[in-house]
Every structure is written in C-alpha cells, then in structure tokens.
Design an enzyme around this catalytic site. Sequence first.
Site, mmCIF file in Angstrom:
data_model
loop_
_atom_site.group_PDB
_atom_site.id
_atom_site.type_symbol
_atom_site.label_atom_id
_atom_site.label_comp_id
_atom_site.label_asym_id
_atom_site.label_seq_id
_atom_site.Cartn_x
_atom_site.Cartn_y
_atom_site.Cartn_z
ATOM 1 N N LYS A 38 -1.190 10.451 -2.428
ATOM 2 C CA LYS A 38 -2.202 9.559 -1.848
ATOM 3 C C LYS A 38 -3.605 9.974 -2.300
ATOM 4 O O LYS A 38 -4.447 9.131 -2.619
ATOM 5 C CB LYS A 38 -2.118 9.556 -0.321
ATOM 6 C CG LYS A 38 -0.819 9.026 0.262
ATOM 7 C CD LYS A 38 -0.471 7.637 -0.225
ATOM 8 C CE LYS A 38 -1.321 6.547 0.384
ATOM 9 N NZ LYS A 38 -0.862 5.188 -0.031
ATOM 10 N N GLU A 83 3.390 16.870 -0.691
ATOM 11 C CA GLU A 83 3.652 16.069 -1.897
ATOM 12 C C GLU A 83 3.181 14.625 -1.700
ATOM 13 O O GLU A 83 2.539 14.039 -2.581
ATOM 14 C CB GLU A 83 5.147 16.087 -2.252
ATOM 15 C CG GLU A 83 5.433 15.347 -3.558
ATOM 16 C CD GLU A 83 6.923 15.225 -3.853
ATOM 17 O OE1 GLU A 83 7.242 14.823 -4.983
ATOM 18 O OE2 GLU A 83 7.750 15.499 -2.956
ATOM 19 N N TYR A 84 3.485 14.061 -0.542
ATOM 20 C CA TYR A 84 3.066 12.691 -0.228
ATOM 21 C C TYR A 84 1.545 12.590 -0.166
ATOM 22 O O TYR A 84 0.935 11.691 -0.759
ATOM 23 C CB TYR A 84 3.682 12.261 1.105
ATOM 24 C CG TYR A 84 3.072 11.017 1.685
ATOM 25 C CD1 TYR A 84 3.316 9.760 1.124
ATOM 26 C CD2 TYR A 84 2.238 11.080 2.807
ATOM 27 C CE1 TYR A 84 2.748 8.616 1.657
ATOM 28 C CE2 TYR A 84 1.676 9.944 3.351
ATOM 29 C CZ TYR A 84 1.940 8.710 2.774
ATOM 30 O OH TYR A 84 1.370 7.579 3.299
ATOM 31 N N LEU A 85 0.914 13.524 0.535
ATOM 32 C CA LEU A 85 -0.543 13.497 0.689
ATOM 33 C C LEU A 85 -1.251 13.720 -0.642
ATOM 34 O O LEU A 85 -2.321 13.137 -0.895
ATOM 35 C CB LEU A 85 -0.987 14.541 1.717
ATOM 36 C CG LEU A 85 -0.541 14.274 3.155
ATOM 37 C CD1 LEU A 85 -0.887 15.460 4.052
ATOM 38 C CD2 LEU A 85 -1.171 12.992 3.705
#
Length: 209
Positions: free
Chosen positions: A124, A119-121
């Site tokens: 980004k 989710e974070y990647l």
Amino acid sequence: MEKVLVAGATGTTGKKVVQLLNESSKYEPVAMVRKENQKAQFESAGIKTVMGDLANDVSNTTKGIHKVIFAAGSGGKDVVNIDQEGAKRLIDASKKERVNKFVMLSSMGADNPQGELKEYLQAKQNADQYLDISGVTFSIVRPGSLTNNEGIGKIKLQHKLNEQGEISRWDVARTLVNSLEDDVAKNQAFEIISGETNIEKAVNDFQVM
C-alpha cells in the site's frame, strides 16, 4: 455528471461506493469488473461496467472517465501484483487519459509498514508513493480496522491520528465519495476512524497544518 471508475467494484467496500455514486446527483459510477458474469449485478440496476483486470493492462478502463476510486484489493493473496502493481497500472492509465482526480483507498499504517501486516502495508505504501509522484491529482484515504457495521456517518480525521480504531465500510465508502471533490484534501493523505464529526464536514475542513 462526472463518470467515476470504481476499481474493486465487486468487493465489500467497492459495492457500497458504487451504490453511493449511483444515488448521487453529481456522479455516474462505472464499475470495473474482471469477469463477464460480474456485469449483470450492476447492469440490472442501470450501472455501466467496463472489463478490466488489475493483474494485466487496464489502459482501456479510463477512457471517458473523469475520476477514479481505487477500492480494490487481493485480500492478502497477491498484494504485490494487485494492491501495489495493479494500483500503479491504473494510476498510469489515469494519467494517460488526464483523469481529474484519483482517490486511493489505502490503510492506516501504510506510512510505516510493520507488524504481521507488513507485506500488505508495504504494498500500500509503494502504491501511495507512486500516486504521490505521478502528477495525477489525488486524495489518499487511510482507514483503521474495517467493520461491517451500518455506519454512523461520522468520523475522526487527521493527517496522522496517532491512535488505533475501527470504522465501518459504509463510512469509508462515504469518505471516498466525498473525497472526489476537486479541492477536497487535494494531493493529501489522511487517516480516519469512527468519530464525532460529520463525514462531509470532516473531509471538506481537512487541511494539513
């Protein structure tokens, strides 16, 4: 002296970026803060601040700014609104004010989001792609795992490293500042981990083959 807005100035890496800019002979840092009580830590050192919350409109923050370093993050708490949409808001503000360069602190793996940090990647990646098509001149810096070590001033840098590794926040901060130069890694993304090459040389010599 070029004025450089630092988003994420109160964060662990952002504070180091502000310090390096303040020590440089080329740049004048402007620390972006969310709360009034965050101003004093910078202003007591003679560093200018501007109020801005990435969760809201930030069009006021880029007035009179020459370049931007985006080192902000939600720490995994609100990745879509801050890491992704907050970055987009600041990119839009930078474009509106014709900022000369936008240096994005991204993450290794943002080119292919998967695993427990997916989710974070993905957030980004979305921010990186938005910057890529924005028309703003940019560099995207994708470090490996961050450590709080002092740093060695040397890195391994390639468009795609194809290996995992660590890097100190200090060396990431140094890489971000070195990436502010107009012609350095212009409109390119690259990955970094600790290595054997002086940071300034590694960044200046970088060309996508």
